[in-house]
Design an enzyme around this catalytic site. Structure first.
Site, PDB file in Angstrom:
ATOM      1  N   LYS A  22     -10.456  -8.374  -5.438  1.00 14.77           N
ATOM      2  CA  LYS A  22     -11.564  -8.329  -4.479  1.00 14.77           C
ATOM      3  C   LYS A  22     -12.586  -9.413  -4.789  1.00 14.77           C
ATOM      4  CE  LYS A  22     -11.473  -3.321  -3.571  1.00 14.77           C
ATOM      5  NZ  LYS A  22     -12.234  -2.059  -3.742  1.00 14.77           N
ATOM      6  N   HIS A  43      22.640   3.471   2.716  1.00  7.33           N
ATOM      7  CA  HIS A  43      23.263   2.378   3.454  1.00  7.33           C
ATOM      8  C   HIS A  43      22.487   1.072   3.302  1.00  7.33           C
ATOM      9  CE1 HIS A  43      26.080   5.126   5.509  1.00  7.33           C
ATOM     10  NE2 HIS A  43      25.079   5.986   5.399  1.00  7.33           N
ATOM     11  N   GLU A  94      -0.956   2.071  -9.941  1.00  8.83           N
ATOM     12  CA  GLU A  94      -2.382   1.787 -10.089  1.00  8.83           C
ATOM     13  C   GLU A  94      -2.963   2.583 -11.255  1.00  8.83           C
ATOM     14  OE1 GLU A  94      -5.065   0.649  -6.584  1.00  8.83           O
ATOM     15  OE2 GLU A  94      -5.672   2.719  -7.003  1.00  8.83           O
TER      16      GLU A  94
END
Length: 535
Positions: A493, A378, A347
């Site tokens: 937004k 793993h 960001e």
């Protein structure tokens, strides 16, 4: 910050030439005891080893030159002293300081001026108010729920996880961030509302996801006959819609000059950490962060841990052209730390426009990702060892576990096995292993660094948090970008609100109306959108 472009710096050209044939870590004798001892740094209880990076003295000298040319130290001093660093030249922008370091400067008596001094004094007052609040109300609640998203959740959640293994507590802590109602519903099923304190965190006081989740919680509390004001507190900017002590039991303040992703040492993290682990634990975390703030002001890169790590990252990203970086902590306490760093790094530096307002022609933030070791060994470590893309790895480890419980099996403890695995992975990535069977051949030359401390404590966690904050900011200074805004978040937004209006039968806005109506129609063949989420 130097007005010259990153690409025009003379050190950039030197590094481009050096990157044609970087040091070969697989050559016999290259990774020697002498190299390991020389390519290391000891600071604030941490040992940083970069012997497994593809650098030598010439490359380090050129990186030091680049840091000097780009004015990294001067920019860091300017930021910590409250000068305006959040800006874009010749275009409307936030045009303000970035004062997250001021939230903890007071604990070490760091001398500041102007805006920084003001925020430092205000931060001290907020911490004192928090102490008084905890003394009065901490024993009245067994559970705290923090409602917030982005920096209001990721950083505090990572710190909560880091402290729970070393700080005894009988408090239960939950975080609610996603606007998906299942997130809130899951927490509400777990808690006894009568013994729960809810802290709503939003700088603006209008964050959509946070407002929706607060209303969902408020409705549930009301239906149980509980008063909103008796159970809800807020962290917000002064003057925001949430800055209302007639509505909330208490309101703590944060300021516009503190970005969400850098806000964990403000009341954004202080309230939940102080409630869960006590006031002293939060102060110790602030002390560790403030100590690393001073390290970031060290004039010599060889002694400045955040700057050194930042420039090694610049080398990997811009000259060796590695597109991603993995952060692998070998500690359960850092389970959520990579997610916080992902936000903080991407960001901040996921930008393609310079502070001059011009488009840039080079790479900025790598894709940051990670998972716990040894679990990740793993899962995706196969790709790290033999994949077609080379991924620099930043290992984080501790000599002792947090909880003190361990067992020795086959001559070694679990903690020793954990640490041995981390060391082995770093060596394996660097040196590789030759085999005539191509499927079992490991080419090596895959760089990594090791950051090790004795034990994860509030102090070391604070220092670790600030280390990465400064590393990320130093890289932004080097690239000449604004690390303190997030226009990409704002765009999402705005468009989401327009789509919502279309879903409600209102005018959505010219930006999305055609595309949104087509997509909504595609997904609305059998059910009206207004019924979404209903049983």
């Amino acid at each position: 910050m130097n007005g010259k472009s990153f690409l025009d710096s003379s050190s950039t050209k030197i590094l481009q030439d050096l990157a044609v044939a970087p040091i070969d870590l697989t050559s016999p004798g290259i990774i020697s005891k002498e190299r390991i001892e020389r390519f290391s740094l000891f600071v604030e209880g941490f040992t940083f080893s970069y012997a497994m990076e593809r650098v030598d003295d010439g490359i380090l000298s050129a990186l030091t030159g680049l840091a000097s040319e780009r004015g990294l130290l001067a920019s860091m001093k300017a930021m910590q002293n409250g000068e305006v660093v959040n800006y874009i030249d010749n275009f409307p922008s936030e045009s303000r300081p970035a004062l997250h370091t001021a939230t903890r400067a007071w604990v070490r008596g760091i001398s500041l001026t102007g805006n920084a001094e003001d925020i430092s004094l205000r931060s001290k007052i907020e911490v004192q108010r928090l102490r008084d609040f905890l003394n009065k109300y901490r024993d009245a609640f067994t559970t705290i729920v923090q409602i917030g998203i982005g920096g209001s959740e990721l950083g505090p959640k990572a710190l909560h996880c880091a402290l729970k293994g070393c700080c005894p507590s009988d408090k239960k802590v939950y975080f609610v961030s996603n606007v998906d109602p299942d997130n809130a519903a899951e927490v509400l099923q777990e808690i006894d509302c009568s013994k729960t304190l809810v802290v709503t965190v939003s700088k603006s006081g209008t964050t959509l996801e946070t407002a929706v989740n607060e209303e969902l919680f408020a409705d549930h509390f009301l239906k149980q006959g509980l008063s909103f004001r008796d159970h809800f507190i807020a962290v917000t900017c002064e003057g925001s819609p949430m800055d209302d002590t007639t509505r909330y039991l208490e309101v703590f303040h944060i300021w516009d000059s503190i970005g969400g992703r850098f806000s964990s040492t403000s009341m954004v993290g202080g309230v939940v950490l102080g409630f869960a682990y006590g006031f002293d634990a939060f102060i110790q975390l602030l002390e560790g962060a403030a100590a690393m703030d001073l390290v970031a002001l060290e004039p010599h890169m060889s002694e400045n841990l955040p700057m050194l790590s930042a420039m090694l990252g610049i080398w990997n990203r811009n000259f060796l052209r590695y597109p991603t970086t993995a952060v692998i902590p070998y500690s359960m306490g850092l389970e959520y730390f990579p997610a916080h760093l992902q936000q903080c790094g991407m960001e901040s530096n996921g930008k393609s426009v310079a502070q001059t307002g011009e488009l840039i022609g080079f790479s900025t933030s790598p894709i940051l990702w990670g998972e716990l070791g040894t679990n990740s060994q793993h899962s995706f470590f196969q790709a790290l060892h033999q994949g077609s893309d080379i991924v620099p790895v930043e290992f984080i480890g501790f000599l002792r576990n947090q909880r003190g419980r361990d067992i020795e099996i086959s001559g070694s403890s679990s903690s020793q096995k954990l640490f041995a695995n981390m060391i082995a992975q770093s060596i394996a990535l660097a040196k590789g292993r030759e085999n005539v069977n191509p499927n079992k051949n490991f080419k090596g030359n895959r760089p990594s660094s090791l950051l090790v401390s004795e034990r994860l404590t509030p102090y070391t966690m604070g220092a670790l948090l600030a280390f990465y904050e400064h590393k990320i900011v130093f890289q932004g200074f080097c690239w000449g970008i604004n690390s303190f805004d997030q226009e990409g978040v704002t765009l999402g937004k705005d468009l989401a609100n327009q789509v919502l209006r279309i879903m409600q039968g209102q005018q959505g806005g010219d930006n999305v109306v055609i595309e949104a109506e087509a997509l909504l129609g595609l997904f609305d063949k059998n059910k009206k959108l207004k019924e979404f989420g209903e049983a």
